[in-house]
Design a protein around this motif. Structure first.
Motif, PDB file in Angstrom:
ATOM      1  N   VAL A 284      -5.063  31.463 -11.610  1.00 24.74           N
ATOM      2  CA  VAL A 284      -6.223  32.297 -11.954  1.00 24.74           C
ATOM      3  C   VAL A 284      -6.674  32.011 -13.391  1.00 24.74           C
ATOM      4  O   VAL A 284      -7.876  31.869 -13.658  1.00 24.74           O
ATOM      5  CB  VAL A 284      -5.871  33.792 -11.779  1.00 24.74           C
ATOM      6  N   LEU A 285      -5.714  31.918 -14.313  1.00 20.57           N
ATOM      7  CA  LEU A 285      -6.069  31.622 -15.709  1.00 20.57           C
ATOM      8  C   LEU A 285      -6.750  30.266 -15.820  1.00 20.57           C
ATOM      9  O   LEU A 285      -7.732  30.099 -16.541  1.00 20.57           O
ATOM     10  CB  LEU A 285      -4.814  31.651 -16.584  1.00 20.57           C
ATOM     11  N   LEU A 287      -8.417  28.600 -13.440  1.00 21.14           N
ATOM     12  CA  LEU A 287      -9.753  28.620 -12.848  1.00 21.14           C
ATOM     13  C   LEU A 287     -10.730  29.396 -13.738  1.00 21.14           C
ATOM     14  O   LEU A 287     -11.893  29.019 -13.858  1.00 21.14           O
ATOM     15  CB  LEU A 287      -9.692  29.245 -11.448  1.00 21.14           C
ATOM     16  N   ARG A 288     -10.255  30.471 -14.364  1.00 22.94           N
ATOM     17  CA  ARG A 288     -11.132  31.235 -15.254  1.00 22.94           C
ATOM     18  C   ARG A 288     -11.527  30.390 -16.465  1.00 22.94           C
ATOM     19  O   ARG A 288     -12.669  30.428 -16.910  1.00 22.94           O
ATOM     20  CB  ARG A 288     -10.409  32.503 -15.705  1.00 22.94           C
ATOM     21  N   ARG A 291     -14.164  28.048 -15.419  1.00 21.81           N
ATOM     22  CA  ARG A 291     -15.444  28.722 -15.216  1.00 21.81           C
ATOM     23  C   ARG A 291     -16.123  29.008 -16.551  1.00 21.81           C
ATOM     24  O   ARG A 291     -17.326  28.868 -16.699  1.00 21.81           O
ATOM     25  CB  ARG A 291     -15.222  30.032 -14.455  1.00 21.81           C
ATOM     26  N   GLU A 292     -15.318  29.404 -17.556  1.00 18.42           N
ATOM     27  CA  GLU A 292     -15.887  29.662 -18.882  1.00 18.42           C
ATOM     28  C   GLU A 292     -16.477  28.393 -19.481  1.00 18.42           C
ATOM     29  O   GLU A 292     -17.524  28.422 -20.129  1.00 18.42           O
ATOM     30  CB  GLU A 292     -14.794  30.222 -19.803  1.00 18.42           C
ATOM     31  N   ASP A 295     -19.772  27.783 -17.816  1.00 17.75           N
ATOM     32  CA  ASP A 295     -20.818  28.699 -18.269  1.00 17.75           C
ATOM     33  C   ASP A 295     -21.279  28.399 -19.689  1.00 17.75           C
ATOM     34  O   ASP A 295     -22.373  28.800 -20.084  1.00 17.75           O
ATOM     35  CB  ASP A 295     -20.304  30.144 -18.192  1.00 17.75           C
TER      36      ASP A 295
END
Length: 296
Positions: A284-285, A287-288, A291-292, A295
C-alpha cells in the motif's frame, strides 16, 4: 408467474457454469487462508489434541521473540536488495539486448533458461559452485586474485546472505529483462527523435524518455517481485537451511521452524498473519508513493 420464473432462471443460468470454478477457487484459496486466520487465535498444536481459543496470545509470543524481529529485518534486507538488484541488472540487460541485432532471439532464450529449472536443481548447483573445497567460484576468484584462500560462501555468517542474494538476482533478472524489453518497445520512437533534435545526450534520453516510459512496468515488476521474494522459502531453505547460526533465517523459514520443528501450529499461523500484514502495508505504501509521483 411461470413466465417470471423462467425469465429469472434464464438470467441466472450462467451461474451454473461459474459455480464449479467458484467452488474450486474457494476450496484451493479461501479455505487455507480462513484456516490460517482461525488457527492464529488458537493453541493449535501437532502434539496435543483439541483447539482452544487463546485470543492474541500467539501474537504476543511472536512479537516478544527476538528471533522474529531479527528474521523480519533479514527478510526486509533480502527482499529489498534482491528486488533493487534484479531491477537494475534486468534494465541494463534489456538496454544492452536492444542494441544487439544478430542472434537476439537466441540470446533471450539463453538468458531465461534459469526459469526452466526447478528450484532444487538451481539451489544445489549454487551450493556446488560456492563450495569451499571444490567450488568453481573459489577457483576463478583465486586465479583473478580476488581472494587469497577458498571461502564457504554459504557457510559463513558474513557472506551467506550476500551469496543468497547473488543467487536470487541471477535467477530473477531474466524475468525483469524480458518484461522491460517489452516495455522499451512500447515507447514511441518519435520521442527519441524529438529529444535528439533538441540536442539531448544519450544519458538525457535515458533519463527523460526511457525511464518515464518504463515507470509503469517497473512499478508492476517491483510489486510482484517484492511479494514473491518476501514469501520465498525454497532458496534460503535449500541452500543454507536458514544458517549458519540463523544468518539467513527469513520469516518463511522462521514460520516453518515454529510450526514443523516446535509443532506450534497456532504460533506459526500468527507469524503468517503478521507476514501478510507487513506485505500489505509495504504494498500500500509503495502504491501510494507511486500515485503521489503520478499526481506531481
Amino acid at each position: 408467474m411461470t413466465t417470471r420464473l423462467f425469465a429469472a432462471f434464464d438470467r441466472h443460468f450462467q451461474l451454473l457454469f461459474i459455480l464449479p470454478g467458484l467452488l474450486c477457487l474457494v476450496g484451493i484459496v479461501a479455505y487455507p487462508v480462513v484456516w490460517n486466520l482461525v488457527a492464529a487465535f488458537t493453541n493449535a498444536n501437532l502434539i496435543y489434541e483439541g483447539w482452544r481459543f487463546t485470543g492474541l496470545d500467539n501474537f504476543r509470543l511472536v512479537l516478544a521473540d527476538a528471533e522474529f524481529v531479527t528474521s523480519t529485518f533479514r527478510t526486509l534486507v533480502w527482499t529489498f536488495v534482491s528486488v533493487v538488484l534484479q531491477l537494475f541488472v534486468g534494465l541494463v540487460a534489456a538496454l544492452c539486448l536492444e542494441k544487439v541485432t544478430a542472434g537476439r532471439s537466441l540470446l533471450r532464450m539463453a538468458l531465461i533458461v534459469p526459469w526452466a529449472f526447478p528450484a532444487i536443481i538451481m539451489a544445489f548447483a549454487w551450493r556446488y559452485m560456492l563450495d569451499a573445497s571444490y567450488g568453481v567460484a573459489n577457483y576463478f576468484m583465486m586465479i583473478l586474485g580476488l581472494i587469497g584462500m577458498p571461502h564457504a560462501w554459504l557457510g559463513e555468517t558474513g557472506t551467506a546472505m550476500a551469496a543468497l542474494i547473488a543467487m536470487n538476482v541471477w535467477f530473477g533478472f531474466p524475468f525483469m529483462m524480458v518484461a522491460m524489453i517489452a516495455g522499451l518497445q512500447t515507447i514511441p520512437r518519435e520521442l527519441y527523435e524529438a529529444a535528439r533534435m533538441d540536442g539531448a545526450s544519450p544519458w538525457q534520453e535515458f533519463l527523460y524518455v526511457t525511464l518515464p516510459g518504463l515507470k509503469g512496468i517497473v512499478a508492476t515488476l517491483a510489486t510482484l517481485r517484492t511479494i514473491w521474494i518476501f514469501n520465498n522459502f525454497e532458496f534460503p531453505y535449500l541452500t543454507t537451511g536458514g544458517g549458519p547460526i540463523d544468518a539467513t533465517t527469513t520469516l518463511p523459514i522462521y514460520a516453518f521452524k515454529v510450526g514443523w520443528t516446535q509443532y506450534e501450529l497456532g504460533r506459526m499461523a500468527a507469524v503468517s498473519v503478521l507476514m501478510l500484514a507487513i506485505l500489505t502495508v509495504t504494498t500500500v505504501l509503495y502504491l501510494r508513493l507511486l500515485r503521489e509521483e503520478d499526481d506531481a
